[in-house]
Motif scaffolding. Structure first.
Motif, PDB file in Angstrom:
ATOM      1  N   ALA A  93       4.176   6.135 -28.408  1.00 17.75           N
ATOM      2  CA  ALA A  93       2.608   6.511 -28.494  1.00 17.75           C
ATOM      3  C   ALA A  93       2.084   5.938 -29.940  1.00 17.75           C
ATOM      4  N   TYR A  97      -1.154   2.937 -31.444  1.00 12.32           N
ATOM      5  CA  TYR A  97      -2.288   3.761 -31.695  1.00 12.32           C
ATOM      6  C   TYR A  97      -3.051   2.784 -32.993  1.00 12.32           C
TER       7      TYR A  97
ATOM      8  N   GLY B  88      -3.385   9.145 -21.580  1.00 10.85           N
ATOM      9  CA  GLY B  88      -3.133   7.829 -22.262  1.00 10.85           C
ATOM     10  C   GLY B  88      -1.691   7.937 -22.898  1.00 10.85           C
ATOM     11  N   ARG B  89      -1.652   7.116 -24.179  1.00 13.90           N
ATOM     12  CA  ARG B  89      -0.224   6.981 -24.873  1.00 13.90           C
ATOM     13  C   ARG B  89       0.219   8.481 -25.184  1.00 13.90           C
ATOM     14  N   LEU B  90      -0.674   9.323 -25.773  1.00 15.47           N
ATOM     15  CA  LEU B  90      -0.371  10.507 -26.603  1.00 15.47           C
ATOM     16  C   LEU B  90      -0.076  11.534 -25.284  1.00 15.47           C
ATOM     17  N   ASP B 112      -7.221  12.997 -16.068  1.00 19.18           N
ATOM     18  CA  ASP B 112      -7.971  11.887 -16.927  1.00 19.18           C
ATOM     19  C   ASP B 112      -9.228  11.471 -15.990  1.00 19.18           C
ATOM     20  N   LYS B 117      -5.711   5.529 -13.242  1.00 16.31           N
ATOM     21  CA  LYS B 117      -4.818   6.527 -13.428  1.00 16.31           C
ATOM     22  C   LYS B 117      -4.782   7.985 -12.637  1.00 16.31           C
ATOM     23  N   MET B 130     -10.663  14.774 -14.085  1.00 12.51           N
ATOM     24  CA  MET B 130     -11.532  15.863 -14.683  1.00 12.51           C
ATOM     25  C   MET B 130     -12.510  16.673 -14.005  1.00 12.51           C
ATOM     26  N   THR B 150      -7.809  12.842 -25.355  1.00  9.77           N
ATOM     27  CA  THR B 150      -8.819  11.919 -25.227  1.00  9.77           C
ATOM     28  C   THR B 150      -9.327  11.347 -26.338  1.00  9.77           C
ATOM     29  N   PRO B 175      -9.289  12.988 -33.546  1.00  7.56           N
ATOM     30  CA  PRO B 175      -9.990  13.208 -34.651  1.00  7.56           C
ATOM     31  C   PRO B 175     -11.304  13.269 -34.964  1.00  7.56           C
TER      32      PRO B 175
END
Ligand SMILES: NC(=O)c1ccc[n+]([C@@H]2O[C@H](COP(=O)([O-])OP(=O)(O)OC[C@H]3O[C@@H](n4cnc5c(N)ncnc54)[C@H](O)[C@@H]3O)[C@@H](O)[C@H]2O)c1
Ligand SMILES: NC(=O)c1ccc[n+]([C@@H]2O[C@H](COP(=O)([O-])OP(=O)(O)OC[C@H]3O[C@@H](n4cnc5c(N)ncnc54)[C@H](O)[C@@H]3O)[C@@H](O)[C@H]2O)c1
Lengths: 208, 208
Positions: A93, A97, B88-90, B112, B117, B130, B150, B175
């Motif tokens: 992951a 990124y 997703g990736r994480l 998601d 997905k 969702m 997300t 973030p």
């Protein structure tokens, strides 16, 4: 020399400032910047005072000037090279990124010790065997940061290999405290610890 | 009521105690436990004194008793249910991680909003849309913690949906600072911030 608590908040101020700059904002008050950063204005003013005199009382801070100043203190005016040890779920992951390279952190090599993973391509890189760490780090003229994404059982040995290769910054995801020499800096991210801290707050609220 | 800094260290003491119990250790000195937890003995004794009288001077702490006590304070004597928003990736790395359920955090549903997905199977669960969050949370009789995986652009809206469904604990990886009502607890993990803090230390060492 900045207090550790200030250092931990500077990147969040920077994130908020970059967001403001992206929307064309040139001047920001300490109240507004603190709100965006999830902090408070008095703490923000105190933190920024360690960097020197920047804001104009009653007017606010120059967004671009502050971005440059904080970037300087955080050593972000040049790219930082990063390697990842452990290309499992988490390592996979992290390598994909885009947010890291956008902030100047370039993943230059990834490693594993599982023969089924070594040699595979991931996001433009080839997974290397851990035994090649030393030579790949010196081929890159040194590497700034090593990320540990291996199981806890391997984490100390991997940390030792990263340190031996000359790496001085480590981000450790394995749920174990690693020991490193004084000149090496470690940041620990333990996601279970984060969930347990949330559980403490939920339990406290339930007892009321 | 414990100081926030103590709360953040208790899970690390617990991790070290569980490691010791696994090796058959029954009594541990504050020095040894502090060393394992990457902390210092004076701070450890102070932190544990908030929980009550446990150690015996000159002898040490009873490992099992302390595990039980810290687990009680952290609300770990019962399982906590968790949902993940963003597969997703994480999100994909988190749902597959056995370490969470081993510590009593059960991922009960994943969500998601990408039609490609939704409906797919991941680690024994089906990715839900969702829009189904509210009904799935009430079908589970409420959920303790929501994880936001997300993009930052969606994070605040997702946080609002989690809060509206009755979730009171949020672990946010996006973030961006999210705003929630006072009765909701948020832990923020920003991996870029961790790298930037490492960069500060590297830069300081380079200037010497
Ligand atoms: N996946 C998550 O969401 C998550 C959450 C919290 C913590 N963690 C922690 O992050 C670490 C990685 O977790 P994961 O889920 O990616 O595990 P994983 O088992 O999927 O991947 C671990 C990888 O490390 C490699 N490895 C093992 N020993 C090695 C060594 N000596 N040198 C190089 N590579 C080695 C393995 O071959 C594997 O590819 C673990 O310590 C875990 O506790 C992961
Ligand atoms: N991957 C990493 O290693 C990493 C590192 C640091 C930070 N992060 C942060 O974690 C978050 C997830 O990163 P990622 O790499 O997994 O991104 P990703 O793009 O791979 O996955 C994001 C997922 O969120 C879903 N999504 C978007 N809007 C949604 C909404 N309103 N409701 C539900 N799902 C929605 C997308 O469909 C996608 O599946 C981002 O905020 C990112 O900045 C990720």
């Amino acid at each position: 020399k900045l207090p550790q608590t200030t250092v931990a908040r500077l990147p969040v101020y920077l994130r908020s400032l970059v967001y403001l700059a992206g929307r064309g904002v040139q001047i920001v008050s300490s109240e507004e910047l603190a709100q965006l950063a999830g902090s408070n204005a008095a703490q923000l003013r105190k933190d920024l005072s360690y960097l020197g005199e920047f804001g104009t009382r009653g007017v606010g801070y120059d967004v671009d000037q502050l971005i440059n100043e904080i970037s300087k203190w955080l050593g972000l005016l040049r790219d930082r090279s990063v390697v990842i040890a452990g290309m499992g779920r988490l390592g996979g992951a992290l390598v994909g990124y885009p947010g890291f390279s956008q902030k100047g952190f370039r993943i230059v090599a990834v490693f594993d010790h599982d023969p089924a993973k070594v040699g595979r391509g991931v996001d433009g890189l080839i997974v290397r065997d851990m035994s090649e760490l030393g030579s790949i780090v010196s081929q890159n003229g040194g590497v700034d940061i090593g990320i540990i994404a291996t199981p806890a059982s391997a984490a100390q040995a991997v940390a030792d290999q990263l340190v031996r290769s000359g790496i001085r910054g480590i981000l450790n995801f394995a749920p174990i405290t690693i020991e490193v020499p004084d000149e090496v800096f470690v940041r620990q991210v333990d996601l279970s610890v984060e969930l347990q801290i949330l559980s403490y707050h939920l339990q406290k609220a339930e007892r009321v």
